[in-house]
Design an enzyme around this catalytic site. Structure first.
Site, PDB file in Angstrom:
ATOM      1  CE  LYS A  79      44.286  12.653  33.710  1.00  0.00           C
ATOM      2  NZ  LYS A  79      42.926  12.878  33.153  1.00  0.00           N
ATOM      3  CB  SER A 154      40.857   9.678  34.230  1.00  0.00           C
ATOM      4  OG  SER A 154      41.043  10.827  33.413  1.00  0.00           O
ATOM      5  CB  SER A 178      38.763  13.087  33.326  1.00  0.00           C
ATOM      6  OG  SER A 178      38.422  11.747  33.140  1.00  0.00           O
TER       7      SER A 178
HETATM    8  N1  GLN Z   1      34.904   8.503  32.746  1.00  0.00           N
HETATM    9  C1  GLN Z   1      34.892   8.786  31.354  1.00  0.00           C
HETATM   10  C2  GLN Z   1      35.585   7.666  30.623  1.00  0.00           C
HETATM   11  O1  GLN Z   1      35.947   6.750  31.243  1.00  0.00           O
HETATM   12  C3  GLN Z   1      35.573  10.094  31.080  1.00  0.00           C
HETATM   13  C4  GLN Z   1      37.036  10.036  31.283  1.00  0.00           C
HETATM   14  C5  GLN Z   1      37.718  11.302  30.952  1.00  0.00           C
HETATM   15  O2  GLN Z   1      37.123  12.392  30.963  1.00  0.00           O
HETATM   16  N2  GLN Z   1      38.996  11.207  30.608  1.00  0.00           N
HETATM   17  O3  GLN Z   1      35.776   7.685  29.451  1.00  0.00           O
END
Ligand code: GLN
Length: 486
Positions: A79, A154, A178
């Site tokens: 990532k 994400s 994410s």
């Molecule tokens: N969707 C959640 C956020 O926007 C979690 C994102 C994540 O786990 N990085 O914060």
């Protein structure tokens, strides 16, 4: 035999050891696949094809000389929020568009110790803020099961490279879901380890008390192999826990008789898609057939406050972490400015996208004098209550089982202008980060051809129990073996 790029780590490793294939052949199959499907899925920000082939040649030499590590010569994707020395690490943000780190994140260094092949860096929501990979500053990523839909986020890019057979495995990060939510949306296996289990050194910080790195793989056995490589104490991460690291493959016995699981009712939220709830009920029934006892009457009433607490705590930490992007130290820097403050303002105005700005504003507000007690402190108290509630549940249960997300993947564009709807897609995963627990998402069915994920949650440092249950489930089902037709 399936195509080389579709193999699991353990299958590819066996073929490498038996000299039936070479790492160069595996790598070329993945690169070929990347060329073919990237125009449709857009999962990668950077493809490092020359480096990959060079690493593959080196791996082949090591394999010929008797190297038997299961990750040697296996193609992977990282990532784009994990620092890779000499390879651009953008966080899918204009702010870091041209940032080439001078060092490797600990996880990358650890992987490199086992001579992997790094194919490239995956697309993500900018600074990991989002649930659909639409908040990338570069382009949205598409779900291989239906390219008009999101892959989740994400770590959407990391889930897609595994689901679309572009790489054998990938690393993602999980602050509120994410890894698990995109794993669920793309029908791959994704583990968010216990907070402190995997080093965060070199992971671009979003919300430091919640962030954790973990694997996205084709099955649970692969997940265990990657955990063996990346888990463990790191003195460079002050929240890393000096807990002994087991061999995670040892727990994959298939025997889960006598384990007790709870199915908390609060996770079957209002608005949950009926097919999702039904698939999880079926999956729990399968686990019961394997000898697990399931209790459907479990209640974790404070779960309903997790989302609110998360959206105070995560933005607060983000606003502090992102203060470093001032155009001076590194990253994007606005050149035409009248003064130092003007330069910083323009740098941040241009360098950050709308979701990142929204989080910074929320966080700055929650932390400001006069509001701190009402918001941040209150959220921290809720955090403690949620953690204790989980502790009590784990006195009775070895694991908790829930859906990973309330719905199947939604359409690209459907929620991008409605932050609250977007935030709700993580209601089942956020509480786990709030409590610092480990949880895995595994494929558990489909609704109209769209993937459904099941989440298994454990007490701190019980990754082995989660892997054991998830592995037994994959022995009894074939959801994880289905491939998208892309
Ligand atoms: N969707 C959640 C956020 O926007 C979690 C994102 C994540 O786990 N990085 O914060």
């Amino acid at each position: 035999m399936s195509n080389l790029n579709q193999l699991t780590i353990h299958e590819a490793h066996r073929l490498l050891r038996e000299k039936q294939v070479s790492s160069v052949e595996l790598t070329k199959a993945c690169l070929e696949r990347i060329r073919k499907v990237e125009p449709e899925v857009h999962a990668l920000v950077t493809v490092t094809d020359e480096l990959a082939l060079e690493q593959a040649r080196k791996a082949d030499e090591l394999l010929a000389a008797g190297d038997t590590h299961p990750l040697t010569g296996i193609p992977a994707v990282i990532k784009d929020n994990m620092c890779t020395r000499g390879i651009r690490t953008t966080c899918s943000s204009k702010m870091l568009e041209n940032f080439v780190p001078p060092y490797d994140a600990t996880v990358v260094e650890k992987l490199k110790g086992h001579n992997p092949v790094i194919l490239g860096k995956s697309n993500m929501d900018e600074f990991a803020m989002g649930s659909s990979t639409e908040h990338s500053a570069f382009f949205p990523t598409h779900n291989p099961w239906d390219v008009s839909r999101v892959p989740g986020g994400s770590s959407g890019g990391s889930a897609v490279v595994v689901a679309a057979d572009e790489a054998i495995y990938a690393l993602g990060s999980d602050t509120g879901g994410s890894i698990r939510q995109p794993a669920g949306f793309c029908s791959v296996t994704g583990l968010k380890p216990t907070y402190g289990r995997v080093s965060r050194y070199g992971l671009v910080a979003f919300a430091s008390s919640l962030d954790q790195i973990g694997p996205l793989t084709r099955d649970v056995a692969d997940c265990a192999l990657v955990m063996n490589a990346i888990a463990g104490y790191d003195s460079r991460d002050s929240t890393s826990v000096p807990h002994p690291t087991p061999d995670y493959t040892q727990c994959l016995t298939g025997d889960i008789k006598g384990l007790r699981i709870g199915v908390p009712k609060e996770y079957f939220v209002e608005g949950m898609q009926a097919e999702v709830a039904a698939a999880i009920r079926d999956a729990v029934a399968r686990l019961e057939e394997s000898g697990v006892s399931a209790d459907w009457e479990v209640s974790l009433p404070h779960t309903r406050y997790a989302l609110a607490a998360y959206y105070i705590i995560a933005p607060s930490e983000a606003s502090a972490n992102l203060a470093r992007y001032d155009g001076v130290k590194y990253g994007f820097s606005a050149q035409e400015a009248d003064s130092m403050f003007d330069a910083m303002e323009k740098t941040r105005q241009y360098g950050f996208g709308p979701e990142v700005k929204r989080r910074i504003m929320l966080g700055t507000y929650a932390l400001s004098a006069g509001y701190y007690d009402a918001w941040y402190l209150k959220a921290q108290r809720i955090r403690t209550i949620i953690r204790r509630e989980f502790d009590r549940a784990f006195e009775k249960f070895d694991a908790l089982v829930t859906p990973t997300s309330p719905t199947v993947p939604f359409k690209i564009g459907e929620k991008v202008d409605d932050p609250l709807q977007m935030y709700l897609s993580d209601v089942c995963t956020l509480p786990i980060n709030i409590a610092g627990l480990p949880a895995i998402s595994i494929p558990a069915g489909f609704a109209d051809g769209l993937p459904i994920g099941m989440q298994i949650i454990g007490k701190p440092f019980s990754e082995e129990t989660l892997l054991k249950i998830a592995h037994a489930f994959q022995q009894a089902t074939d959801w994880h073996k289905r491939r998208s037709s892309i």
